[in-house]
Scaffold this motif. Sequence first.
Motif, PDB file in Angstrom:
ATOM      1  N   VAL A   1      11.790 -24.968  30.217  1.00 52.68           N
ATOM      2  CA  VAL A   1      13.222 -25.225  30.233  1.00 52.68           C
ATOM      3  C   VAL A   1      13.615 -26.012  28.991  1.00 52.68           C
ATOM      4  O   VAL A   1      12.944 -26.965  28.619  1.00 52.68           O
ATOM      5  N   ASP A   2      14.683 -25.579  28.339  1.00 54.43           N
ATOM      6  CA  ASP A   2      15.349 -26.397  27.328  1.00 54.43           C
ATOM      7  C   ASP A   2      16.726 -26.699  27.868  1.00 54.43           C
ATOM      8  O   ASP A   2      17.463 -25.792  28.241  1.00 54.43           O
ATOM      9  N   THR A   3      17.075 -27.961  27.915  1.00 50.06           N
ATOM     10  CA  THR A   3      18.390 -28.300  28.462  1.00 50.06           C
ATOM     11  C   THR A   3      19.015 -29.457  27.691  1.00 50.06           C
ATOM     12  O   THR A   3      18.313 -30.298  27.146  1.00 50.06           O
ATOM     13  N   HIS A   4      20.321 -29.459  27.612  1.00 51.08           N
ATOM     14  CA  HIS A   4      21.018 -30.619  27.066  1.00 51.08           C
ATOM     15  C   HIS A   4      22.334 -30.797  27.801  1.00 51.08           C
ATOM     16  O   HIS A   4      22.846 -29.870  28.419  1.00 51.08           O
TER      17      HIS A   4
ATOM     18  N   TRP B   1      18.625 -28.463  16.592  1.00 51.79           N
ATOM     19  CA  TRP B   1      19.753 -27.608  16.975  1.00 51.79           C
ATOM     20  C   TRP B   1      19.600 -26.255  16.286  1.00 51.79           C
ATOM     21  O   TRP B   1      19.471 -26.198  15.071  1.00 51.79           O
ATOM     22  N   LYS B   2      19.596 -25.175  17.098  1.00 50.15           N
ATOM     23  CA  LYS B   2      19.456 -23.851  16.515  1.00 50.15           C
ATOM     24  C   LYS B   2      20.583 -22.949  16.986  1.00 50.15           C
ATOM     25  O   LYS B   2      20.912 -22.933  18.172  1.00 50.15           O
ATOM     26  N   PRO B   3      21.175 -22.199  16.059  1.00 47.48           N
ATOM     27  CA  PRO B   3      22.203 -21.246  16.458  1.00 47.48           C
ATOM     28  C   PRO B   3      21.599 -20.144  17.331  1.00 47.48           C
ATOM     29  O   PRO B   3      20.425 -19.835  17.200  1.00 47.48           O
ATOM     30  N   ASP B   4      22.397 -19.599  18.216  1.00 46.16           N
ATOM     31  CA  ASP B   4      21.904 -18.582  19.143  1.00 46.16           C
ATOM     32  C   ASP B   4      22.762 -17.327  19.042  1.00 46.16           C
ATOM     33  O   ASP B   4      23.949 -17.363  19.325  1.00 46.16           O
ATOM     34  N   GLU B   5      22.156 -16.253  18.596  1.00 46.43           N
ATOM     35  CA  GLU B   5      22.912 -15.003  18.503  1.00 46.43           C
ATOM     36  C   GLU B   5      22.337 -13.938  19.437  1.00 46.43           C
ATOM     37  O   GLU B   5      22.512 -12.743  19.215  1.00 46.43           O
ATOM     38  N   SER B   6      21.648 -14.372  20.485  1.00 42.49           N
ATOM     39  CA  SER B   6      20.995 -13.419  21.371  1.00 42.49           C
ATOM     40  C   SER B   6      22.012 -12.651  22.219  1.00 42.49           C
ATOM     41  O   SER B   6      23.149 -13.079  22.401  1.00 42.49           O
ATOM     42  N   SER B   7      21.562 -11.513  22.761  1.00 45.30           N
ATOM     43  CA  SER B   7      22.445 -10.713  23.597  1.00 45.30           C
ATOM     44  C   SER B   7      22.757 -11.444  24.901  1.00 45.30           C
ATOM     45  O   SER B   7      23.832 -11.276  25.478  1.00 45.30           O
ATOM     46  N   ALA B   8      21.819 -12.280  25.347  1.00 47.28           N
ATOM     47  CA  ALA B   8      22.056 -13.015  26.588  1.00 47.28           C
ATOM     48  C   ALA B   8      23.216 -13.987  26.432  1.00 47.28           C
ATOM     49  O   ALA B   8      24.003 -14.197  27.346  1.00 47.28           O
ATOM     50  N   ARG B   9      23.329 -14.535  25.242  1.00 44.46           N
ATOM     51  CA  ARG B   9      24.443 -15.435  24.988  1.00 44.46           C
ATOM     52  C   ARG B   9      25.773 -14.681  25.101  1.00 44.46           C
ATOM     53  O   ARG B   9      26.744 -15.191  25.656  1.00 44.46           O
TER      54      ARG B   9
ATOM     55  N   GLU C   1      28.850 -22.746  23.788  1.00 47.86           N
ATOM     56  CA  GLU C   1      28.257 -23.324  22.593  1.00 47.86           C
ATOM     57  C   GLU C   1      27.581 -22.271  21.718  1.00 47.86           C
ATOM     58  O   GLU C   1      26.945 -21.358  22.232  1.00 47.86           O
ATOM     59  N   PRO C   2      27.662 -22.423  20.412  1.00 45.11           N
ATOM     60  CA  PRO C   2      27.080 -21.439  19.501  1.00 45.11           C
ATOM     61  C   PRO C   2      25.572 -21.579  19.313  1.00 45.11           C
ATOM     62  O   PRO C   2      24.972 -20.820  18.566  1.00 45.11           O
ATOM     63  N   GLY C   3      24.956 -22.524  19.981  1.00 46.66           N
ATOM     64  CA  GLY C   3      23.514 -22.707  19.814  1.00 46.66           C
ATOM     65  C   GLY C   3      22.990 -23.637  20.882  1.00 46.66           C
ATOM     66  O   GLY C   3      23.684 -23.892  21.863  1.00 46.66           O
ATOM     67  N   TYR C   4      21.775 -24.132  20.691  1.00 46.60           N
ATOM     68  CA  TYR C   4      21.268 -25.119  21.640  1.00 46.60           C
ATOM     69  C   TYR C   4      20.145 -25.962  21.040  1.00 46.60           C
ATOM     70  O   TYR C   4      19.618 -25.647  19.981  1.00 46.60           O
ATOM     71  N   TRP C   5      19.840 -27.056  21.731  1.00 49.14           N
ATOM     72  CA  TRP C   5      18.773 -27.950  21.280  1.00 49.14           C
ATOM     73  C   TRP C   5      17.440 -27.376  21.735  1.00 49.14           C
ATOM     74  O   TRP C   5      17.179 -27.277  22.914  1.00 49.14           O
ATOM     75  N   VAL C   6      16.599 -27.015  20.779  1.00 44.21           N
ATOM     76  CA  VAL C   6      15.324 -26.384  21.084  1.00 44.21           C
ATOM     77  C   VAL C   6      14.192 -27.372  20.838  1.00 44.21           C
ATOM     78  O   VAL C   6      14.209 -28.113  19.849  1.00 44.21           O
ATOM     79  N   TYR C   7      13.239 -27.346  21.712  1.00 46.05           N
ATOM     80  CA  TYR C   7      12.049 -28.187  21.570  1.00 46.05           C
ATOM     81  C   TYR C   7      11.183 -27.631  20.443  1.00 46.05           C
ATOM     82  O   TYR C   7      10.844 -26.452  20.443  1.00 46.05           O
ATOM     83  N   VAL C   8      10.855 -28.462  19.464  1.00 47.19           N
ATOM     84  CA  VAL C   8      10.047 -27.983  18.339  1.00 47.19           C
ATOM     85  C   VAL C   8       8.698 -28.702  18.240  1.00 47.19           C
ATOM     86  O   VAL C   8       8.009 -28.612  17.229  1.00 47.19           O
ATOM     87  N   GLY C   9       8.325 -29.421  19.298  1.00 47.55           N
ATOM     88  CA  GLY C   9       7.064 -30.164  19.258  1.00 47.55           C
ATOM     89  C   GLY C   9       7.278 -31.540  18.650  1.00 47.55           C
ATOM     90  O   GLY C   9       8.385 -31.879  18.232  1.00 47.55           O
TER      91      GLY C   9
END
Length: 396
Positions: A155-158, A352-360, A372-380
Amino acid sequence: MSESSGQGAEPVAPGFETISKSSWMGFIKNLATFTGDLSTLSAPSFILSGTSLLEYMSYWFEFPELFVSIVDHEHPKDRMLAVLKWYMAGLSREYASRNKSYGTEKKPLNPILGELYYGSWDSSKGKVELVAEQVSHHGPVSAARVHCKEAGISVDTHNMYRSGFSGRTVYVNQIGQIRIHLDKFNETYYLTLPNISLEGLWYMTPYIELYGSTYIVSTSNYITKIDYSGRGYFSGTKNSFKATVYEKGANPDYVAEGVWTGTSKVTDTKSKTTSPFLDYGTMDAIPILPRPYSEVGEWETRHVWGKVSSALARNAYDIVSVEKSTVEQSQRDMRKREQEEGVEWKRRYFEWKPDESSARNLLAQAVQEIIEPGYWVYVGDTQPECKPGDHPVRRT
Ligand SMILES: CC(C)CCC[C@@H](C)[C@H]1CC[C@H]2[C@@H]3CC=C4C[C@@H](O)CC[C@]4(C)[C@H]3CC[C@]12C
């Protein structure tokens, strides 16, 4: 949770014993003149909770079995129903658990930029691990990553939100999202968060109500729409909901309805059978097991706020203000230094990464609002070797 003044002795809500009616009313009247986002409101100490809002990220996962069992279903409509079940149970923890029998919601501590929180739960499939970070202070945004490796679920959530006061209630518009990814099915779920209002303020019994609708949208093309209503809305029962699960463009497969803090049932619309969905009263929430204090470092929430919360627990409000100012002043100094040096604060785990997926796009269509045009992604962990002298709070 009674809003009426009642007869005879008034019950005293836990945590509210030391608050006098007149200081409460003074605060509410003050609140009525406040404009702007409520996270910037400097509230009197008696209304503060000793818990940082960053820790609130963990409430969603207090039923780890419901969470990991999402992957146990073969049909996408049943996985969607399992995601819904997990979400509805999580709602109770996130929005109603601090108000078991009274209106006792308080103002959470406003996390500092870079504040961290780590913990885990045991489940039948393996450990469910949480890493949370405050990625923005002004306006406040907490991000979290929750992962069960064995179940292949992450899960990634903000929780970005805007809040204000209307004269009677505090209202909060939540812009953040929850995203769940299932490795085995290569499937992603997008979950929006409810609008909330804080009721009972004039009666010194603040509690949260949900209103409007939220959506769960899956890359499998299954969609769930959940409508919320409280006391005084169409059903008249507190914390009611009705959720419809359907494949895009098709008729509903499931309809779940009831009370999210109580019992609900689900109807399979094809076979026309109704069965119990959730019975919150009989379920035991499992609180997060935080990573040991000695292992987590200066940026962890208990290190940052420990002195403030222990003073709050003793109602030592003069100490609360001193300790709280120390934290806040250290932060202002740190921002000032960064500005002078021309550097920007570096987030440790999230980007923060922009999201252009079809699910969006599917979500945008379903929600019919700007999302929102993107989301906070876990990068380690980007700073595995933090400088030991790098303290967020400087006591001089
Ligand atoms: C207690 C009173 C009178 C002061 C006002 C406090 C308000 C601003 C506080 C009380 C409870 C708080 C909410 C508690 C839980 C959450 C869930 C989180 O994921 C986003 C923030 C959100 C939605 C908080 C927003 C701010 C909030 C509404």
